[in-house]
Design a protein around this motif. Structure first.
Motif, PDB file in Angstrom:
ATOM      1  N   LEU A 247       2.703 106.556  45.102  1.00 10.82           N
ATOM      2  CA  LEU A 247       2.854 105.153  45.477  1.00 10.82           C
ATOM      3  C   LEU A 247       4.297 104.687  45.320  1.00 10.82           C
ATOM      4  O   LEU A 247       4.789 103.875  46.111  1.00 10.82           O
ATOM      5  CB  LEU A 247       1.931 104.275  44.626  1.00 10.82           C
ATOM      6  CG  LEU A 247       0.426 104.484  44.809  1.00 10.82           C
ATOM      7  CD1 LEU A 247      -0.352 103.597  43.838  1.00 10.82           C
ATOM      8  CD2 LEU A 247       0.003 104.199  46.244  1.00 10.82           C
ATOM      9  N   GLY A 248       4.983 105.203  44.309  1.00  8.08           N
ATOM     10  CA  GLY A 248       6.373 104.833  44.103  1.00  8.08           C
ATOM     11  C   GLY A 248       7.255 105.257  45.261  1.00  8.08           C
ATOM     12  O   GLY A 248       8.109 104.495  45.725  1.00  8.08           O
ATOM     13  N   VAL A 249       7.057 106.471  45.763  1.00  9.43           N
ATOM     14  CA  VAL A 249       7.857 106.954  46.891  1.00  9.43           C
ATOM     15  C   VAL A 249       7.519 106.177  48.161  1.00  9.43           C
ATOM     16  O   VAL A 249       8.392 105.910  48.990  1.00  9.43           O
ATOM     17  CB  VAL A 249       7.651 108.466  47.110  1.00  9.43           C
ATOM     18  CG1 VAL A 249       8.448 108.950  48.320  1.00  9.43           C
ATOM     19  CG2 VAL A 249       8.069 109.243  45.862  1.00  9.43           C
ATOM     20  N   LEU A 250       6.263 105.784  48.312  1.00 12.65           N
ATOM     21  CA  LEU A 250       5.859 105.002  49.487  1.00 12.65           C
ATOM     22  C   LEU A 250       6.227 103.527  49.363  1.00 12.65           C
ATOM     23  O   LEU A 250       6.079 102.766  50.318  1.00 12.65           O
ATOM     24  CB  LEU A 250       4.352 105.132  49.706  1.00 12.65           C
ATOM     25  CG  LEU A 250       3.828 106.533  50.023  1.00 12.65           C
ATOM     26  CD1 LEU A 250       2.318 106.512  50.158  1.00 12.65           C
ATOM     27  CD2 LEU A 250       4.471 107.088  51.292  1.00 12.65           C
ATOM     28  N   GLY A 251       6.695 103.130  48.190  1.00  9.39           N
ATOM     29  CA  GLY A 251       7.072 101.727  47.987  1.00  9.39           C
ATOM     30  C   GLY A 251       5.875 100.814  47.819  1.00  9.39           C
ATOM     31  O   GLY A 251       5.967  99.609  48.065  1.00  9.39           O
ATOM     32  N   LEU A 252       4.751 101.351  47.374  1.00  7.36           N
ATOM     33  CA  LEU A 252       3.525 100.567  47.223  1.00  7.36           C
ATOM     34  C   LEU A 252       3.201 100.253  45.761  1.00  7.36           C
ATOM     35  O   LEU A 252       2.153  99.680  45.469  1.00  7.36           O
ATOM     36  CB  LEU A 252       2.342 101.316  47.844  1.00  7.36           C
ATOM     37  CG  LEU A 252       2.387 101.482  49.368  1.00  7.36           C
ATOM     38  CD1 LEU A 252       1.273 102.411  49.834  1.00  7.36           C
ATOM     39  CD2 LEU A 252       2.294 100.134  50.066  1.00  7.36           C
ATOM     40  N   LEU A 253       4.090 100.628  44.854  1.00  6.73           N
ATOM     41  CA  LEU A 253       3.851 100.387  43.430  1.00  6.73           C
ATOM     42  C   LEU A 253       4.656  99.171  42.985  1.00  6.73           C
ATOM     43  O   LEU A 253       5.884  99.182  43.001  1.00  6.73           O
ATOM     44  CB  LEU A 253       4.236 101.615  42.609  1.00  6.73           C
ATOM     45  CG  LEU A 253       3.833 101.601  41.135  1.00  6.73           C
ATOM     46  CD1 LEU A 253       2.316 101.568  40.993  1.00  6.73           C
ATOM     47  CD2 LEU A 253       4.402 102.822  40.411  1.00  6.73           C
ATOM     48  N   SER A 254       3.956  98.135  42.589  1.00  8.32           N
ATOM     49  CA  SER A 254       4.607  96.881  42.210  1.00  8.32           C
ATOM     50  C   SER A 254       5.157  96.948  40.790  1.00  8.32           C
ATOM     51  O   SER A 254       4.666  97.704  39.944  1.00  8.32           O
ATOM     52  CB  SER A 254       3.602  95.731  42.313  1.00  8.32           C
ATOM     53  OG  SER A 254       4.174  94.519  41.862  1.00  8.32           O
ATOM     54  N   ASN A 255       6.177  96.126  40.531  1.00  6.75           N
ATOM     55  CA  ASN A 255       6.698  95.978  39.175  1.00  6.75           C
ATOM     56  C   ASN A 255       5.795  95.077  38.331  1.00  6.75           C
ATOM     57  O   ASN A 255       5.917  95.028  37.110  1.00  6.75           O
ATOM     58  CB  ASN A 255       8.111  95.397  39.206  1.00  6.75           C
ATOM     59  CG  ASN A 255       9.122  96.362  39.793  1.00  6.75           C
ATOM     60  OD1 ASN A 255       9.004  97.572  39.625  1.00  6.75           O
ATOM     61  ND2 ASN A 255      10.109  95.837  40.501  1.00  6.75           N
ATOM     62  N   LEU A 256       4.921  94.348  39.004  1.00  7.83           N
ATOM     63  CA  LEU A 256       3.992  93.474  38.296  1.00  7.83           C
ATOM     64  C   LEU A 256       2.833  94.286  37.735  1.00  7.83           C
ATOM     65  O   LEU A 256       2.613  95.434  38.124  1.00  7.83           O
ATOM     66  CB  LEU A 256       3.447  92.396  39.244  1.00  7.83           C
ATOM     67  CG  LEU A 256       4.474  91.463  39.886  1.00  7.83           C
ATOM     68  CD1 LEU A 256       3.784  90.509  40.858  1.00  7.83           C
ATOM     69  CD2 LEU A 256       5.229  90.671  38.827  1.00  7.83           C
ATOM     70  N   SER A 257       2.076  93.689  36.843  1.00  5.93           N
ATOM     71  CA  SER A 257       0.895  94.365  36.301  1.00  5.93           C
ATOM     72  C   SER A 257      -0.176  94.452  37.390  1.00  5.93           C
ATOM     73  O   SER A 257      -0.158  93.707  38.373  1.00  5.93           O
ATOM     74  CB  SER A 257       0.349  93.603  35.095  1.00  5.93           C
ATOM     75  OG  SER A 257      -0.217  92.367  35.512  1.00  5.93           O
TER      76      SER A 257
END
Length: 562
Positions: A425-435
């Motif tokens: 998800l991080g590489v796809l840009g789908l992981l938020s910095n929010l909880s």
């Protein structure tokens, strides 16, 4: 024996084929992507482009490259001047304002900040120096304060687009000028007109033509030779074709190794663009849908394929994001609860064979598909979904009584699988910095906004339904649930409790096999609007279950309109 990693391949518009990526300097990558002309809010065609190149940027970094990424702003242009005159605003202030709005949109869409974001107005000297060099090399000429590039003096003109010189038009942004030696000659410098911003130059006061800016700024930040140049397919001609001509005319060392272009976005099967007036701005979409839902929707089609914008697909993407984050939250809560209750730590336990197989499959498919010209749709719809289903199954297993070692193995499996899913998800840009909880609440808030309801309205309906069921008024109970489902609010009975979650809007008075309602409307400026029609048929969601996006969308847009 360790399996050999797949080699990263990119489709090169210049060669018309996929090529194994080999950077000019080992371990380092230089990438330039044409940015927006800042005279209005950006539309989802722009989102398509910059999400695609953000994924490329992220994946190159994931592969270990030190990436220098430059993306420009065109902050002086005919369209900017015209818009400023229409609204009575200084062109520089107007363009600066929309540059900032664009950056806000990119942050919402989880696009990483490029290494450099040069603006035309801050690079006038570099532009003038390059024009002077092109004139010195006998590939441009001055006429009454204007400077034109001479296509006749550049034999390779048309190499990228495949156009023959005699077939080319004079250009997209300039009228035919009788002073030109060849109608296809294009402006490098434009003489000042009354009331327009200008800069002094050896050819008189004026401002740059459209194409020269990218040649000058890419060479400034990446030198004359670099790895990747990107943009929308609509920029292949004339913009990128003219860039190649200018850059090579200015320096014999000029070379871009990979020309990468993303596909068009359409609205109702017509190309989406500001000039046609049929565009949805990013802001209009994210006002009603979570930015991650828009990003997920865009990644659901291969970046070179066309994608047709529809509300039904955004609804499906929104549901998929909710399912994803609900799964992650359930996993987190299950692990925290068990660790607190038992005082155990699963990190030293042995992972189950099924979980290991799922992790390996996700890892292999991720590397294989991303290395095959960034094929994101397969990842979203195959191994990632399998991993999420396994995580949900494991969470349910942990709710049951198990032998100690089996419980620890299940916990360890969840920990490792969650880590791999988050990496993807991080590489796809789908992981938020929010909880996870905060993202889920944002998704619920957007669903309430689309439904024109408040949390209190939904809770009141849940209470009414509970009373109806208690009184065995099942028809009324079904009606309440159906009314909410029609507005994209799904009620789920979990034990003695009823909770709600967003869903794709369903037709009322239908069984579980009912179809969604007609698509809701977003404000859009359409010159020739077409009826939206009905969304594709989908069954209502089971608890915490998504509906997959199609791996390839049959319809298509252009992200890169300047």
């Amino acid at each position: 024996m360790a399996k050999e990693k797949p080699k990263f391949q990119l489709y090169n518009t210049m060669s018309k084929q996929k090529e194994v990526f080999k950077p000019r300097i080992e371990g380092k990558v230089g990438m330039y992507v044409c940015g927006v002309t800042s005279y209005d809010l950006s539309h989802i065609g722009h989102a398509r482009a910059y999400v695609a190149f953000d994924v490329l940027y992220r994946y190159l970094k994931f592969l270990g490259y030190d990436v220098t990424y430059a993306r420009n702003f065109t902050d002086v242009d005919d369209k900017i001047i015209r818009r400023a005159n229409e609204v009575g605003e200084d062109p520089k202030e107007l363009s600066g304002r929309f540059c900032n709005e664009f950056l806000n949109d990119m942050a919402d869409l989880h696009c990483l900040v490029p290494t450099h974001q040069p603006r035309v107005t801050e690079h006038m000297q570099q532009i003038k120096d390059m024009i002077a060099q092109i004139i010195s090399n006998d590939c441009a000429y001055a006429v009454d304060g204007d400077v034109y590039f001479s296509v006749d003096n550049f034999p390779n003109y048309g190499l990228l687009s495949g156009r023959k010189l005699e077939d080319n038009r004079a250009g997209e942004r300039v009228a035919v000028d009788e002073r030109k030696r060849n109608p296809a000659d294009f402006a490098l410098w434009k003489a000042a007109k009354p009331g327009e911003p200008f800069w002094d130059s050896p050819w008189g006061p004026g401002r740059p033509g459209w194409h020269i800016e990218c040649s000058a700024m890419s060479s400034q930040y990446l030198t004359h030779t670099f790895d990747i140049h990107g943009g929308g397919m609509d920029l292949i001609f004339p913009h990128h074709e003219n860039e190649i001509a200018q850059s090579c005319a200015a320096s014999s060392e000029s070379k871009v190794n990979y020309w990468v272009h993303n596909g068009f976005v359409t609205a109702n099967d017509e190309k989406m663009s500001k000039s046609l007036g049929n565009f949805f701005t990013i802001r209009e979409v994210t006002n009603l849908y979570h930015p991650l839902a828009l990003r997920y929707f865009l990644l659901g089609t291969h970046y070179r394929s066309p994608v047709n914008y529809s509300i039904s697909q955004i609804e499906i993407a929104s549901e998929a994001i909710f399912y994803l984050y609900q799964t992650l939250l359930d996993c987190e809560n299950a692990l925290l609860s068990l660790s607190a209750d038992t005082g155990t730590n699963a990190k030293t336990a042995r992972i189950s064979a099924a979980a290991l197989e799922g992790i390996n499959k996700l890892h292999t498919e991720f590397e294989t598909k991303m290395s095959d010209d960034l094929h994101t749709p397969t990842i979203l719809n195959s191994s990632l979904q399998e991993a999420l289903r396994y995580m949900n199954g494991s969470v349910n297993m942990l709710k049951k009584k198990q032998p100690k070692q089996q419980q620890l193995s299940t916990m360890k499996s969840l920990v490792d699988l969650e880590e791999k899913v988050k990496e993807v998800l991080g590489v796809l840009g789908l992981l938020s910095n929010l909880s996870y909880t905060e993202v889920l609440q944002q998704l619920k808030d957007k669903a309430l906004k689309r439904a024109l309801l408040t949390e209190e309205d939904v809770m009141h309906s849940i209470e009414e339904r509970m009373i109806a069921r208690k009184n065995k008024e099942f028809s009324k109970s079904d009606q309440i649930r159906g009314d909410l489902a029609a507005k994209g609010i799904a009620l789920m009975d979990i034990g003695k409790e009823t909770v709600w979650r967003p869903c794709v809007p369903m037709q009322q008075n239908q069984s579980d096999e009912s179809a969604p309602l007609e698509e809701p409307c977003l404000p859009v400026r359409q010159t020739n609007p077409r009826p939206a029609g009905n969304a594709p048929t989908n069954p209502p969601p089971a608890e915490n279950a998504p509906l997959n996006l199609p791996a390839e969308n049959a319809n298509s847009v252009s992200p890169g309109e300047k």
